[in-house]
Design a protein around this motif. Structure first.
Motif, mmCIF file in Angstrom:
data_model
loop_
_atom_site.group_PDB
_atom_site.id
_atom_site.type_symbol
_atom_site.label_atom_id
_atom_site.label_comp_id
_atom_site.label_asym_id
_atom_site.label_seq_id
_atom_site.Cartn_x
_atom_site.Cartn_y
_atom_site.Cartn_z
ATOM 1 N N PRO A 179 0.813 -1.223 0.000
ATOM 2 C CA PRO A 179 0.000 0.000 0.000
ATOM 3 C C PRO A 179 0.846 1.274 0.000
ATOM 4 N N GLN A 229 -2.746 1.222 -14.545
ATOM 5 C CA GLN A 229 -2.099 0.822 -13.290
ATOM 6 C C GLN A 229 -3.112 0.698 -12.152
ATOM 7 N N THR A 230 -4.021 1.668 -12.084
ATOM 8 C CA THR A 230 -5.022 1.605 -11.018
ATOM 9 C C THR A 230 -5.904 0.375 -11.183
ATOM 10 N N LYS A 231 -6.302 0.116 -12.438
ATOM 11 C CA LYS A 231 -7.133 -1.063 -12.705
ATOM 12 C C LYS A 231 -6.415 -2.325 -12.254
ATOM 13 N N SER A 282 -3.922 -2.717 -10.129
ATOM 14 C CA SER A 282 -3.707 -2.907 -8.690
ATOM 15 C C SER A 282 -5.035 -3.205 -7.989
ATOM 16 N N ARG A 283 -6.145 -2.631 -8.515
ATOM 17 C CA ARG A 283 -7.445 -2.980 -7.943
ATOM 18 C C ARG A 283 -7.747 -4.450 -8.148
ATOM 19 N N ALA A 284 -7.475 -4.923 -9.363
ATOM 20 C CA ALA A 284 -7.747 -6.323 -9.659
ATOM 21 C C ALA A 284 -6.920 -7.221 -8.762
ATOM 22 N N GLU A 313 -5.853 -6.501 -5.808
ATOM 23 C CA GLU A 313 -6.386 -6.444 -4.453
ATOM 24 C C GLU A 313 -7.583 -7.362 -4.308
ATOM 25 N N SER A 314 -8.475 -7.337 -5.291
ATOM 26 C CA SER A 314 -9.681 -8.144 -5.166
ATOM 27 C C SER A 314 -9.362 -9.622 -5.285
ATOM 28 N N ARG A 368 -14.460 13.533 -4.757
ATOM 29 C CA ARG A 368 -13.677 12.549 -5.495
ATOM 30 C C ARG A 368 -13.080 13.165 -6.753
ATOM 31 N N SER A 411 -0.664 6.513 3.676
ATOM 32 C CA SER A 411 -0.810 5.334 2.847
ATOM 33 C C SER A 411 -0.695 4.058 3.654
#
Lengths: 662, 293
Positions: free
Chosen positions: A581, A651-653, A655-657, A659-660, B120, B290
């Motif tokens: 994180p 990158q966000t996608k 790292s989200r994937a 995480e899930s 957001r 973080s």
């Protein structure tokens, strides 16, 4: 009496939309008029100066024996024209000031005389004018001004035009400069139409709906909203039409008046020039064409004929100021209608309620947001707009719409696949190509971030040991590269890599190796960049990793040890996941920063050899500030932004994937 | 317990690695000191003879000048406008810090503590703004600051730009830190009748000292170190900032390495001192958000 919300909203919309567009419109109208006046005044000065330059030409072209200095001539000229405050005539050959009535010049000695050292600016101006005339003639496409000047702070005007001799009619022999107080004046445009546009439609609508509401009862509230909106839009459009027309007609009338005054002035100048020629026995005939009313490139503006008659039709048809004002009014109208719809359909009311409900939060964010809007987001949008034009150094004055180029910049960048060029000696990469630079940039980013993260992590692991002695000393020294200004370190490293004197080549010498010309080959030059940037960027990663490591509780390692995990397993299954994180955002940031790392490349290798080590951002900088192709450079930068944005989303996608999954 | 002993089994090795790394890290800096104190304008620590021996070469690498002299420092301070440039930099950097910290703290507090429409989007827009290439902004910035706001060649032009550019990173960092401060503290203060302003200034800001110190440090560095925008907006030589002035010494036609080195040291000392002073907050200020959020 009950007044429906709908009526209030629409009335308010009419009022706000009308008011804002009226003020904007007034501002544009005033600006257009001011621009027109400035242009006309410049023409007044130019006519006077050009006519005098003709006389000086005739006077200076006479045969040697009865040649005289133009002192008397300028005295005559100034007496005949009350608007002229001072005159100066200079000749480049011999750097002579032939005549002058400028008080500064007279203090330095009576002309005719040689220019003094302190008067270099006058001489330079002559040189510049001569160079501009030459450039324009050679290129056949005028782009350098041959009439120079502008308004002074006190409202006076200075105009300088070149004069020529009969012997070399192409080469500027010097210049004639006037300081004049222009007689052409204007008033501010009337303010009443602003109030009319802001108030009348709103009042009409308000009282109209009150009266109608008593007479007619409509059944469906839906249709009430729509019919009132339509009425309001029509009212607003009528108001806008009247408003715009008033100012456009006003501008047109002023324009005609200006032209007439100029024409009179032209005739008067012509008469006095004829008289001057007679009085001084000059061999000078005024030609049957307009030579004096010229634009900044000394091309005749065909508004006035040789005898001062006015061609109104030509004048209005070419009037770009009026065209632009019309366009500005159109934009204002769109804004007004948009505001009306926004208010009328309740958007404004909802927005207002939101603002009131969350006012505390908005008050806290407001200062930062205003700053960001004005100095970050607006320049960004402006830059994007610039990328669709072909703005260069030479057309910055023009409005963006006049130099609109559509997607051509992007097509030129992305559609150019000439990655390999073949010469007689064989083939080589085309370092100017976008894809080569992109490849270098990606390689640069990947290598740098990898080095930064691994070095930072290793050092953090070594330092994160409670029993380590001198920990603070190590950390303090290792953090130094981050603290020293990066342009300083970049230049230091440039010296370190110096071929003859740099310590790095000396060290190679100790090891018995030949010195390397670091910036002469693509690979070694790339290495220098990596070295410098690695050195610069590992401390940040080290600090981030230290922070992450410190937050991992010792209990977890204890438990792992009890389960028999070895050190590698502890690192793999406890340290790395706990660091994630902290590390992931830091890595994203560091990718973005490295991708746009300007200082290191620009200051250390400068993209040598042959631009092969340029990264996208330094290339964009060079395009803008060395080639002065602002539009093209903006397109280049926009492409950089798009690449980074795609990376960020991706990158966000990912790292989200991840995480899930875990 | 056996693992514990194993942890400390190789402190010597760790020290060797760390010392090697530290030497590599500080060597370029020592080298600059050497040139600065050499009293000469040359890049070389010592000139190699015609046929150098290994010893000569080692001498040329050792970061210690052949003769120690303060000449370069004196030259830089007296002969150029360097002190004026330093003064400009100091004014710009200090005011940037004050303004930057104020703007970032207020915004970060709102983003951390309130729920509001646009929250957001605002945070995302800050993040995305980090991707804006500087080259895209320069021509428009020049137009806005110099032509529209008429702030060319003034301190305020630079200060406004620097403070704003630093906002996104600082807000993200501060928000992360504010998030870790328990909201119960504020709630009890509200119960006691404290207003938001009081809470913000009396409770939150003191608690967030590490993060605010780091914000201040970064704002200061942004103002102190930047040279591209500074050279764009400051056209008069009297208004140059130190970085712009320093480039004079080793520009395309000048190679006064001695003056450059001396100038670099003078410029770097304040920011390095500040950095060392803030160091204790750096780790927690940067990463608190973080880690726990």
């Amino acid at each position: 009496m009950h007044i429906s919300h709908n009526i209030i909203r629409v009335t308010l919309g009419l009022f706000v939309g009308g008011l804002i567009s009226a003020f904007l419109g007034y501002w544009f109208a005033e600006g257009a008029l001011r621009e027109k006046v400035a242009e006309t005044r410049m023409r007044q000065g130019t006519i006077r100066a050009m006519a005098l330059a003709d006389l000086v030409h005739a006077e200076q072209s006479r045969t040697e024996k009865d040649k005289q200095t133009p002192g008397a001539l300028i005295q005559f000229w100034q007496q005949r024209h009350q608007d002229i405050d001072a005159v100066r005539v200079m000749r480049l050959s011999g750097a002579r000031l032939l005549a002058s009535s400028f008080s500064d010049d007279l203090e330095n000695g009576t002309p005719p005389r040689r220019l003094k050292r302190s008067e270099k600016a006058i001489y330079d101006m002559g040189q510049l004018l001569r160079a501009n005339v030459d450039t324009n003639r050679e290129e056949g496409n005028p782009r350098e001004p041959e009439v120079m000047g502008g308004e002074l702070a006190n409202g006076r005007l200075r105009v300088a035009v070149p004069w020529f001799t009969a012997k070399s009619p192409d080469k500027a022999a010097g210049f004639v400069q006037l300081e004049i107080s222009p007689t052409i004046q204007t008033k501010d445009p009337a303010f009443q139409p602003v109030l009319v546009l802001a108030l009348v439609p709103a009042l009409l609508f308000f009282f109209g709906s009150l009266i109608l509401g008593r007479v007619v009862k409509l059944e469906h509230p839906e249709s009430v909203v729509w019919s009132s909106m339509t009425t309001a839009v029509l009212l607003l459009i009528f108001g806008l039409l009247g408003f715009g027309n008033y100012y456009l007609i006003d501008l047109g009338q002023e324009n005609v008046r200006f032209q007439q005054e100029l024409a009179e002035l032209y005739t008067a100048t012509r008469t006095s020039a004829e008289e001057g020629a007679a009085e001084f026995n000059l061999d000078y005939q005024i030609g049957f064409s307009n030579d004096w009313d010229v634009n900044e490139f000394r091309q005749p503006l065909r508004f006035i004929s040789f005898d001062g008659e006015l061609y109104i039709g030509v004048g209005t048809a070419q009037d770009s100021v009026a065209n632009r004002l019309g366009m500005a009014f159109f934009a204002c109208s769109l804004l007004a209608v948009a505001l009306l719809v926004f208010f009328g359909l309740g958007g404004a009311a909802r927005l207002w309620r939101t603002i009131v409900d969350y006012r505390e939060a908005y008050v806290y964010t407001l200062p930062a947001m205003i700053g960001m809007l004005v100095l970050v987001f607006f320049p960004f949008s402006y830059g994007i707009a610039l990328s669709f034009t072909d703005q260069t150094l030479y057309n910055t004055e023009k409005p963006l719409l006049d130099i609109w180029a559509g997607l051509s910049n992007y097509i030129e960048i992305i559609g150019d696949f000439n990655l390999i060029q073949t010469t007689e000696a064989g083939w080589s990469f085309n370092y100017e190509n976008f894809y080569w630079t992109l490849f270098i940039t990606v390689a640069w980013t990947v290598v740098n971030v990898t080095i930064g993260v691994s070095v930072g992590l290793v050092l953090a692991l070594l330092l994160n040991n409670k029993n380590l002695k001198f920990k603070a000393v190590y950390r303090g020294l290792l953090i130094l590269p981050w603290a020293v200004p990066s342009y300083v370190t970049a230049l230091i490293w440039k010296g370190m890599f110096n071929r003859e004197f740099g310590p790095i080549n000396h060290t190679l010498g100790i090891l018995g190796l030949e010195p390397i010309a670091w910036f002469d080959s693509v690979f070694t030059s790339f290495l220098t960049g990596i070295t410098v940037n690695g050195w610069l960027s590992f401390p940040f990663m080290m600090v981030i990793c230290l922070g992450g490591l410190q937050s991992i509780s010792a209990d977890m390692y204890e438990a792992a040890r009890l389960d028999g995990a070895n050190r590698w397993q502890q690192f793999r299954y406890i340290t790395l996941p706990s660091l994630k994180p902290t590390l992931i955002p830091a890595i994203i940031l560091s990718v973005v920063w490295t991708f746009n790392m300007f200082n290191v490349i620009y200051l250390v290798s400068g993209g040598q050899p042959g631009g092969s080590n340029e990264i996208l951002i330094t290339k964009a900088y060079k395009l803008a500030f060395q080639d002065y192709r602002y539009g093209y450079s903006a397109a280049y930068s926009t492409v950089i932004f798009m690449i980074l944005l795609i990376y960020g989303v991706f990158q966000t996608k990912v790292s989200r994937a991840m995480e899930s999954n875990s | 317990m056996s693992q514990k002993i194993k942890d400390e089994s190789s402190p010597v090795l760790i020290h060797i690695v760390l010392i090697a790394f530290t030497l590599m890290t500080i060597y370029p800096l020592l080298w600059v000191f050497t040139i600065a104190f050499s009293g000469k304008q040359s890049l070389a620590i010592s000139l190699l003879p015609e046929d150098p021996t290994t010893l000569d070469r080692v001498r040329a690498v050792l970061p210690f000048p052949e003769t120690v002299s303060l000449k370069n420092f004196i030259d830089v301070v007296t002969e150029q406008n360097f002190l004026i440039w330093m003064g400009n930099s100091a004014i710009v950097a200090l005011l940037t810090t004050i303004l930057g910290v104020f703007l970032s703290c207020t915004a970060a507090y709102a983003f951390s503590r309130f729920k509001f429409p646009g929250q957001r989007a605002g945070l995302m827009s800050f993040l995305v703004s980090q991707m804006f290439p500087g080259t895209l902004m320069m021509v428009p910035l020049y137009i806005i600051v110099v032509q529209w706001l008429n702030l060319g060649n003034t301190y305020w032009g630079l200060i406004l730009v620097y403070a704003t550019i630093a906002i996104p990173f600082c807000v993200w960092m501060l928000k992360g830190y504010f998030d870790t401060i328990p909201i119960e503290i504020e709630e009890s203060a509200i119960m006691d009748g404290a207003s938001r302003t009081v809470i913000f200034f009396r409770i939150i800001l003191p608690l967030a000292k590490p993060a605010i110190s780091v914000t201040a440090l970064f704002s200061f560095m942004a103002g102190w170190n930047e040279f591209i925008i500074a050279s764009l907006l400051m056209e008069e030589e009297k208004m140059y900032t130190a970085p712009v002035g320093l480039k004079f010494f080793v520009g395309e036609h000048a190679t006064q390495w001695g003056s450059f080195a001396a100038g670099s040291i003078i410029v770097s000392v304040p920011v390095v001192l500040l950095f060392m002073y803030t160091q204790k907050y750096l780790v927690s200020g940067l990463t608190a958000g973080s880690v726990k959020g």
